[in-house]
Design an enzyme around this catalytic site. Structure first.
Site, PDB file in Angstrom:
ATOM      1  N   LEU A 166       0.893  -0.951  -0.648  1.00  0.00           N
ATOM      2  CA  LEU A 166       0.361  -0.236   0.086  1.00  0.00           C
ATOM      3  C   LEU A 166       1.370   1.243  -0.260  1.00  0.00           C
ATOM      4  CD1 LEU A 166      -2.392  -1.001   2.306  1.00  0.00           C
ATOM      5  CD2 LEU A 166      -2.901  -0.727   0.791  1.00  0.00           C
ATOM      6  N   ASP A 167       1.165   2.220  -0.285  1.00  0.00           N
ATOM      7  CA  ASP A 167       1.796   3.690  -1.110  1.00  0.00           C
ATOM      8  C   ASP A 167       1.590   4.488   0.155  1.00  0.00           C
ATOM      9  OD1 ASP A 167       2.454   3.331  -3.619  1.00  0.00           O
ATOM     10  OD2 ASP A 167       0.940   3.848  -4.595  1.00  0.00           O
ATOM     11  N   PRO A 168       2.526   5.166   1.303  1.00  0.00           N
ATOM     12  CA  PRO A 168       1.998   6.106   2.053  1.00  0.00           C
ATOM     13  C   PRO A 168       0.630   6.642   2.359  1.00  0.00           C
ATOM     14  CG  PRO A 168       4.532   5.974   0.956  1.00  0.00           C
ATOM     15  CD  PRO A 168       3.767   5.438  -0.240  1.00  0.00           C
TER      16      PRO A 168
END
Length: 298
Positions: free
Chosen positions: A44-46
């Site tokens: 999951l992206d930041p």
């Protein structure tokens, strides 16, 4: 002094917060559980939050089955604004007037349902010649990317107040929701980017089942392992086979065993006490060991 790391086995359903990488969340959970070995099942992206299943110990052997599973997301789109990364972390490239109504947005969605092609974003972990694309992007180098086929199972408008729209996405593994948002914005003639993204499901697991890092930290160290699910939860979609002790022992030693049933494909194998042995392939009247739980761990 922190005690020596332990052979922790199982799956933690983590609710990753916004603002940290998936690896940072993994390392924090690994430290809190004092675990030797750990891995996650899809980055999951930041800027994104939500369900991030973490695998520990023997469960890492089966993580690929969840990595390849369908995912569900709730995404917030900002219409009329495009960014370099397709998300709120990139610089704004263009702003345009938004004339699309909620009816227009809803009418545009069906074109993206089913098997579609996506060009992976430059700001992604996909690798080119051994390096992730985002490293090239940061250096200002554009790499030609071949389109990839993904499957959008469902795409529904949850809330709408242009220039913002909230959509629910059910998709195959490998789908870039940022790219989906950009493509939808282009179809509406105004461009778009994601301002928020929450993973709400992965395979058969739901966000409602997940624990936060704060919850894990607040739990007594001796009780944290009780939050883990058993390794076989990752392959619960496969049929199960229960073997007697002699056959189970042979399979654990890497030997094929006879199978009287007429079946083919991967199966979950349990011994006579209901203990998960691992995965075997049913073929030609026998069970061939494929992925086994270690019976003795250091």
């Amino acid at each position: 002094m922190k005690p020596a790391r332990q052979a922790v086995d199982g799956v933690l359903l983590l609710n990753k917060p916004v603002g940290i990488t998936s690896n940072a969340a993994l390392q924090k959970a690994k430290w809190l559980l004092n675990a030797k070995k750990a891995g996650h099942t899809g980055t999951l992206d930041p800027f994104a939050d939500g369900l991030l299943p973490l695998c520990f110990g023997e469960a890492t052997k089966f993580s690929a089955y969840l990595l390849d599973a369908d995912k569900r997301y709730r995404a917030i789109l900002q219409l009329g604004v495009t960014t370099r990364t397709g998300d709120p972390e990139g610089e704004v490239l263009a702003t345009r007037e938004v004339r699309a109504t909620c009816a227009d947005i809803r009418a545009a969605l069906p074109a993206f349902v089913g098997e579609i092609e996506q060009i992976p974003p430059m700001h992604s972990a996909l690798k080119h010649q051994g390096r992730p694309l985002y490293e090239y992007a940061r250096a200002g180098v554009e790499i030609a990317r071949a389109p990839r086929r993904v499957h959008i199972r469902a795409l529904d408008l949850f809330k709408c107040a242009p220039p913002r729209a909230v959509v629910d996405v059910q998709c195959s593994a490998g789908t870039y929701v940022r790219t989906l948002a950009e493509d939808l914005g282009n179809a509406l003639g105004c461009g778009a980017h994601l301002t928020a993204l929450t993973r709400t499901a992965s395979g058969g697991f739901l966000l409602e089942q997940a624990h936060t890092l704060a919850e894990l930290e607040a739990t007594n160290a001796g009780a944290r392992q009780a939050l883990l699910l058993p390794a076989d939860c990752l392959v619960a979609h496969l049929p199960s086979v229960h073997l007697g002790e002699t056959a189970a022992a042979s399979l654990r030693q890497g030997r094929s065993v006879p199978d009287a049933a007429d079946r083919r494909g991967l199966v979950r194998v349990y011994d006579g006490h209901g203990v998960f042995v691992g995965l075997a392939e049913a073929e030609a009247g026998k069970l061939v060991p494929r992925r086994l739980i270690a019976t003795v761990q250091a």
